[in-house]
Motif scaffolding. Structure first.
Motif, PDB file in Angstrom:
ATOM      1  N   LEU A  61       0.883  -1.130  -0.036  1.00 22.05           N
ATOM      2  CA  LEU A  61      -0.033   0.082   0.125  1.00 22.05           C
ATOM      3  C   LEU A  61       0.811   1.283   0.025  1.00 22.05           C
ATOM      4  N   CYS A  62       1.893   1.192   0.660  1.00 22.50           N
ATOM      5  CA  CYS A  62       2.750   2.541   0.604  1.00 22.50           C
ATOM      6  C   CYS A  62       3.219   2.528  -0.552  1.00 22.50           C
ATOM      7  N   LEU A  63       3.702   1.481  -1.266  1.00 22.83           N
ATOM      8  CA  LEU A  63       4.331   1.537  -2.487  1.00 22.83           C
ATOM      9  C   LEU A  63       3.218   2.146  -3.576  1.00 22.83           C
ATOM     10  N   TYR A  64       1.972   1.743  -3.498  1.00 25.19           N
ATOM     11  CA  TYR A  64       0.934   2.214  -4.489  1.00 25.19           C
ATOM     12  C   TYR A  64       0.536   3.504  -4.399  1.00 25.19           C
ATOM     13  N   ALA A  65       0.578   4.130  -3.005  1.00 22.61           N
ATOM     14  CA  ALA A  65       0.348   5.315  -2.570  1.00 22.61           C
ATOM     15  C   ALA A  65       1.548   6.200  -3.277  1.00 22.61           C
ATOM     16  N   ALA A  66       2.413   5.937  -2.917  1.00 22.15           N
ATOM     17  CA  ALA A  66       3.931   6.902  -3.502  1.00 22.15           C
ATOM     18  C   ALA A  66       3.853   6.796  -5.360  1.00 22.15           C
ATOM     19  N   ARG A  67       3.495   5.738  -5.725  1.00 20.61           N
ATOM     20  CA  ARG A  67       3.605   5.656  -7.265  1.00 20.61           C
ATOM     21  C   ARG A  67       2.341   6.330  -7.798  1.00 20.61           C
ATOM     22  N   SER A  68       1.439   6.378  -6.870  1.00 24.66           N
ATOM     23  CA  SER A  68       0.352   6.905  -7.621  1.00 24.66           C
ATOM     24  C   SER A  68       0.065   8.251  -7.505  1.00 24.66           C
ATOM     25  N   THR A 122      10.570   5.357  -5.743  1.00 23.55           N
ATOM     26  CA  THR A 122      10.689   6.727  -6.254  1.00 23.55           C
ATOM     27  C   THR A 122      11.788   7.538  -6.664  1.00 23.55           C
ATOM     28  N   GLY A 123      13.052   7.000  -6.405  1.00 21.53           N
ATOM     29  CA  GLY A 123      14.175   7.571  -6.643  1.00 21.53           C
ATOM     30  C   GLY A 123      14.774   8.658  -5.528  1.00 21.53           C
ATOM     31  N   ALA A 124      14.198   8.676  -4.232  1.00 21.48           N
ATOM     32  CA  ALA A 124      14.641   9.329  -3.292  1.00 21.48           C
ATOM     33  C   ALA A 124      15.889   9.509  -3.053  1.00 21.48           C
ATOM     34  N   THR A 125      16.734  10.289  -3.063  1.00 15.91           N
ATOM     35  CA  THR A 125      18.229  10.650  -2.642  1.00 15.91           C
ATOM     36  C   THR A 125      18.741  10.590  -1.354  1.00 15.91           C
ATOM     37  N   GLY A 126      17.625  10.954  -0.363  1.00 14.24           N
ATOM     38  CA  GLY A 126      18.010  11.257   1.103  1.00 14.24           C
ATOM     39  C   GLY A 126      17.836  10.047   1.894  1.00 14.24           C
ATOM     40  N   ALA A 127      17.600  10.522   2.856  1.00 11.41           N
ATOM     41  CA  ALA A 127      17.123   9.178   4.079  1.00 11.41           C
ATOM     42  C   ALA A 127      15.862   8.664   4.028  1.00 11.41           C
ATOM     43  N   ASN A 128      15.798   7.313   4.406  1.00 15.16           N
ATOM     44  CA  ASN A 128      14.467   6.847   4.772  1.00 15.16           C
ATOM     45  C   ASN A 128      14.094   6.415   6.040  1.00 15.16           C
ATOM     46  N   LEU A 129      13.271   6.863   6.782  1.00 18.97           N
ATOM     47  CA  LEU A 129      13.029   6.605   8.120  1.00 18.97           C
ATOM     48  C   LEU A 129      11.875   5.855   8.493  1.00 18.97           C
TER      49      LEU A 129
END
Length: 275
Positions: free
Chosen positions: A48-55, A114-121
């Motif tokens: 669901l997190c992936l779907y929300a981000a990609r949508s 999503t190609g985020a280049t910073g931190a993921n927390l």
């Protein structure tokens, strides 16, 4: 400390969705948006997190430097599945199952997708999670004024997670869902956070106060996605100069709150997504 920010998008995905919420996507929609590679080992929260981000409309407009996930149970479903499968599969247990069962799996997956280049927390603070995650998102923007942040808060309750949640607070409903927002540095809103202790008379729950929010409008739900999601949607409708408050209480003395004031008219930013 006062922090300024811009709110680009807010969406809420929920089981038994209500006004202003989107339904949980069916399997065919999930596959069309996030693909099926590695899906065997993902749990429903990561999907669901992936779907929300990609949508996200904002995904096409700008990349996000940081991904913040606020959740109580996160990938507990994948962890429980790993524990069940281990004694049955033995040496045949796939090592691909292990990364999906750690608490930060959803945040890492969203960052890579999503190609985020910073931190993921990933962080969890029980009933205080909505405000704590919102605060962490602002902390990243304050450190990097040119950055953006993707914020996801919520839970998908597996059987084990639901049983644990109800063991602690049987009076709070456990409705699955997440809130997804994209924040950026800007002057649209200013936020002031307050972590001072609550008074003994305060009851533990989530509450949204301010213009357009009726007192007691927040239903008795454990999942912080709905308190945060309603709060952020309320911010989108605030007139200039008006203020809204999100307050979370975990116990008679543990409390977290944020007061947000609209500083400028959102129509000045034509790239902002309302839905």
């Amino acid at each position: 400390m006062t922090i300024s920010f811009r709110l680009d998008q807010v969406r809420i995905y929920a089981a038994d969705h209500r006004d202003g919420e989107r339904s949980l996507p069916p399997d065919e929609d999930l596959e069309s948006v996030i693909g099926s590679a590695g899906d065997r080992f993902r749990d429903s929260f990561t999907r669901l997190c992936l779907y929300a981000a990609r949508s996200s409309d904002a995904h096409a407009e700008r990349s996000c430097d940081t991904v913040i996930v606020g959740t109580e149970y996160g990938n507990a479903e994948a962890l429980a599945r790993l524990q069940r499968d281990a004694p049955l599969l033995g040496r045949r247990l796939s090592p691909q199952a292990f990364p999906q069962a750690i608490s930060g799996a959803a945040a890492a997956s969203v960052a890579m997708a999503t190609g985020a280049t910073g931190a993921n927390l990933t962080l969890g603070g029980n009933l205080l999670t909505p405000v704590l995650a919102f605060w962490q998102a602002h902390a990243t923007l304050d450190r990097s004024p040119d950055s953006t942040c993707r914020l996801l808060v919520g839970d998908m309750y597996s059987e084990e997670a639901r049983a644990d949640a109800l063991r602690h607070r049987s009076d709070l409903a456990c409705r699955s869902g997440i809130a997804h927002a994209v924040l950026a540095a800007g002057e649209e809103f200013s936020a002031v956070f307050d972590f001072s202790p609550a008074t003994p008379a305060d009851s533990p729950d989530h509450r949204v106060h301010g213009a357009g929010a009726a007192d007691g409008a927040e239903p008795a739900e454990r999942n912080g996605a709905f308190a945060l999601g309603r709060f952020l949607r309320q911010l989108q409708q605030l007139p200039v100069g008006e203020t809204a408050v999100l307050e979370c209480r975990k116990s008679p003395t543990q409390r977290a709150a944020v007061r947000v004031t609209r500083m400028t008219d959102h129509t000045a930013d034509p790239g902002r997504s309302e839905r």
